[in-house]
Every structure is written in structure tokens, then in C-alpha cells.
Design a protein around this motif. Structure first.
Motif: not given
Length: 455
Positions: A235-239, A440-455
Motif C-alpha cells: 500500500w505504500r505507493p498508494f499513500l 496500481v494501474e489506475q492509482r490516481e483515479a482510485v485515489g480520487r475516489i477515496l478522497r471523495q469518500m473521506l470528505n
């Protein structure tokens, strides 16, 4: 036979790294678990521990230079073996020796920015470990975490390491001796029961799953659970996609990582072990992120009563239906480098997204058969006959927290169509040209989804 010490991966996309400092001298006697050196990354300084007891011969003494992941940097010779004489360069570059064995996780994040590469100071006084700003006490990262989780004041613990540095053994001794004090202020908060410190002896002695705070922060923590054949360090790269002020905890599931010796009787037992570990870590509320098998565990945790789940992000989760490829049972058995590489590339759409260095490092960790034996037993308990023995559909049908599921349309492990038929309140995100590893393959897009959930 001598034990090779390699430069390990700390990011999935990492191909090279730099040793910021050595913490042992060339030719020193080291104990398994003692800290050998620190790796410098963009996010943190990582402590690497000794894989065996013996006499160390350092082959890469220079600090601050690029080294390929998986390359040997030292050898540890067992008692009775005849190590080579230390080279003049190694003898000159090696810093100080460690004290009693201190056994942090294989890669333990030190809160804050990475330590800059620097030459080893010349005098003993200059070589003292830095005093931590938070506690005013010298301590290893693992000792700080264990002290926090056990409700111990580091200032009240006598350190047995170099220059009085507090180590894991010191914390365990203090806990077993019944030392108590007000818990030190932490930079994250355990929502729901901030005054309910976990039982110290249970946390240290009950054989719970390995859990590491990848980042300290505020608010409700994010808990990340990896998939089959992986480990928490994946998970470290996804941090980088998680808000910088958010606390992040990751688990090693049974038969994986530092939990490799943990067995399970079935899926319910697997979920219980994860739940117990979170409880003993003081977590009563969390945002859950799970991949593959970890996604199934996260979904089951959300359906339980002991954890208040604020949001649920499932990435290519298992347990939505009976269809699955033979990846799990075949990767579980894999120990030869060619087999490991072949099955690893089955989990991505583009094999080039996994570097040769990463694949080589994973193969090294599986070569001795320890993981293969443990994961074969786990696969039999959870996927006997090539079919999941569990379903997360009932848990998702009853789940009331915001939930999103991410799949790659080219997932060859669990077909994405199994997600159909779930409640309409669950959002589904599908990515083209993506396999079983969207994080891994769509890290930035999946990251945006997570940040939306954390707001």
C-alpha cells in the motif's frame, strides 16, 4: 550458509533506493531483528532489520547512492562460518553498532520526511540517535508505536540500546512488569473511545496480526487490507493518494508478511483475527479500503458490530460469486522465480506495469517456501476446489455506510460482472485496460475516489 541482505522494495513501483545510514559496523555481531540500516524514500525513512543472527559483512557501505532493488548490500555469516575480512572502505564507512535485538516490522515508517543522506559523524557524541521531538526520548519507531498502543510513557522506560535508545524489548519488559502511566498524546485519535487504551499484554502477547501505522494523522483513520499473496507494504505507493493529514493503518493478513505464521480455520476466523487486531489497536471507527481478499474482509468487517465503518472502498473484491481463475492456488504454491513472475503478471492488464526489480524481489521472498506453505493452507481453507467458500453479498446487502466498488474490465482473477445485482446504493467504478490491480494501474483515479469518500 551465509544469509544475503538485499535492498528491499518499499514501494510497488520502486526500482532503486538509497541507504541513508548504516546502524551497524562491518564485522559486528548482529541478532535477527536488529536494525541494520535505513532506506531513504520521498515519504519516509525506513528501518530494515536483520534476517538472521551472525556476523555481518557489508558489501555496499556507501550512503546516498542509488542501488537496484533486490541487490545484496551485506551478508550475515552464522556462527562457525568464515566471513571474509572487512574491506577498508566498509570499515571506514560503517557507523555504530546496535545494542540488544530490536525487531520492528521489516519496513517500519518513521513519521515525518525522509532523513537526508549524510556521512557518518566522526565522534560518538555526534553519532547519538536523534531525540524525538514528540517525547524527548530516544526510541526506535517500533518502540514508539508499541508504547503508544500500550499506554506507556516513553520517558519512563529505560532504554537498553545505544545511548539509551528505547527498543522493542524495553517496551515489552515494561508492559510485562505492569508499568502504567497516562498515554502520551498521539497525532491520530481513536474515534469513539479515546480513553479506552487496549490491554498492553494482549497487544504484545496474544499473537494478533501484524499491523503498522503507515502514517500518523488526524480524524477517523483509514485502514487498508491487502489481497492474497501481497502484504501491507504494497500500500505504500498508494499513500500518496491519501490526504497527507489522515492516519493510515495497514494489516498483514494471516499467511502473509509478518503474519505468515498465523493460520485460519475459515473465512469467519480470518475476519475475527482482523477485527481483534483493530480492536486491540484502539480503533473503533474507520474508513476501510480492501483489495481482493482484503476487500472481502473489509466488507465483512463493515457488517459486524465491533467497528463503526464510515466508508467502504472495495477494489476487485473476492466473494461476490463463484467464478475465479486458478491464480490463488497457483500463486500460493509458487516458489521458483519463473512461476512467481508468470502468475504476478496475471493480475495486471499491462505486464510492463510491474518492474523486473519488483518481480525479482517478490520471487526472493518466496524462494524458501515459507510463504508458499502458509498460503497454500490458506487457499485450501478459503478457496477449496477453486471456489470461494464465502460470500460478501449478505454483508453488502445490510451495509448502510457509503460503499464504492472498483473493478478493471480485464480482471482475470475475479470477473467484474459478479458485482451485478448488488443494491443500487453501491457505486460501481469500471476501468478499461485494467486488470486485478486498479490501485496500481489506475492509482490516481482510485485515489480520487477515496478522497471523495473521506470528505
Amino acid at each position: 550458509m551465509a544469509t544475503e541482505v538485499i535492498l528491499p522494495k518499499v514501494d510497488m513501483d520502486m526500482t532503486t533506493g538509497r541507504i541513508s545510514r548504516w546502524l551497524v559496523k562491518d564485522g559486528a555481531t548482529v541478532a535477527k531483528g536488529a536494525v541494520l540500516f535505513e532506506i531513504e524514500t520521498d515519504k519516509a525513512a525506513m528501518e530494515i532489520d536483520a534476517p538472521a543472527d551472525g556476523t555481518i559483512r557489508i558489501t555496499a557501505p556507501e550512503t546516498g547512492v542509488e542501488i537496484a532493488v533486490g541487490e545484496p548490500v551485506a551478508w550475515i555469516f552464522a556462527e562457525g562460518e568464515a566471513p571474509a575480512e572487512p574491506s577498508p572502505a566498509a570499515a571506514a564507512a560503517a557507523p555504530r553498532t546496535t545494542g540488544a535485538a530490536d525487531a520492528p516490522a521489516e519496513v517500519t515508517a518513521v513519521a515525518g520526511p525522509a532523513a537526508p543522506a549524510q556521512a557518518e559523524p566522526a565522534t560518538p557524541a555526534q553519532a547519538e540517535p536523534a531525540v524525538t521531538a514528540r517525547t524527548g526520548t530516544r526510541a526506535t519507531p517500533l518502540a514508539r508505536r508499541l508504547a503508544r498502543e500500550s499506554g506507556l510513557d516513553l520517558a519512563a522506560v529505560a532504554g537498553s540500546g545505544p545511548h539509551g535508545r528505547v527498543q522493542r524489548a524495553d517496551i515489552e519488559a515494561a508492559v510485562l512488569a505492569g508499568a502504567t502511566s497516562a498515554p502520551p498524546a498521539a497525532s491520530f485519535r481513536c474515534v469513539g473511545r479515546p480513553d479506552a487504551a487496549p490491554a498492553p499484554t494482549a497487544r504484545l502477547a496474544a499473537g494478533l496480526l501484524n499491523a503498522v501505522w503507515l502514517r500518523q494523522g488526524a480524524g477517523v483513520p483509514v485502514v487498508m487490507i491487502h489481497g492474497f499473496g501481497s502484504e501491507l507494504s504494497a500500500w505504500r505507493p498508494f499513500l500518496a493518494e491519501v490526504p497527507a493529514d489522515r492516519a493510515v493503518l495497514a494489516l498483514d493478513l494471516p499467511a502473509h508478511g509478518k503474519s505468515v505464521t498465523r493460520d485460519v480455520a475459515g473465512f469467519d476466523d480470518l475476519v475475527t483475527q482482523a477485527e481483534d487486531t483493530l480492536t486491540e489497536s484502539g480503533i473503533t471507527s474507520a474508513h476501510l479500503v480492501g483489495h481482493s481478499l482484503g476487500g472481502a474482509v473489509a466488507a465483512a468487517l463493515a457488517g459486524g458490530l465491533r467497528l463503526e465503518v464510515q466508508s467502504l472502498l472495495l477494489i476487485s473484491p473476492a466473494g461476490l460469486g463463484p467464478e475465479m481463475s486458478p491464480f490463488v492456488e497457483n500463486f500460493a504454491r509458487a516458489t521458483e522465480a519463473a512461476a512467481v513472475a508468470g502468475w504476478l503478471r496475471e493480475v495486471v492488464h499491462d505486464p510492463a506495469s510491474l518492474s523486473d526489480a519488483f518481480v525479482r524481489t517478490v520471487a526472493r521472498t518466496r524462494a524458501d517456501g515459507t510463504q508458499a506453505l502458509a498460503q497454500t493452507r490458506l487457499a485450501s481453507a478459503l478457496f477449496g476446489g477453486g471456489v470461494p467458500s464465502f460470500s460478501i453479498r449478505p454483508a453488502l446487502a445490510q451495509n448502510a455506510c457509503p460503499t464504492r466498488i472498483v473493478f478493471g474490465l480485464e480482471d482475470r482473477v475475479f470477473p467484474w460482472r459478479q458485482v451485478l445485482g448488488l443494491p443500487g446504493s453501491i457505486a460501481l467504478h469500471l476501468f478499461q485496460q485494467t486488470g486485478h490491480m486498479p490501485q496500481v494501474e489506475q492509482r490516481e483515479a482510485v485515489g480520487r475516489i477515496l478522497r471523495q469518500m473521506l470528505n
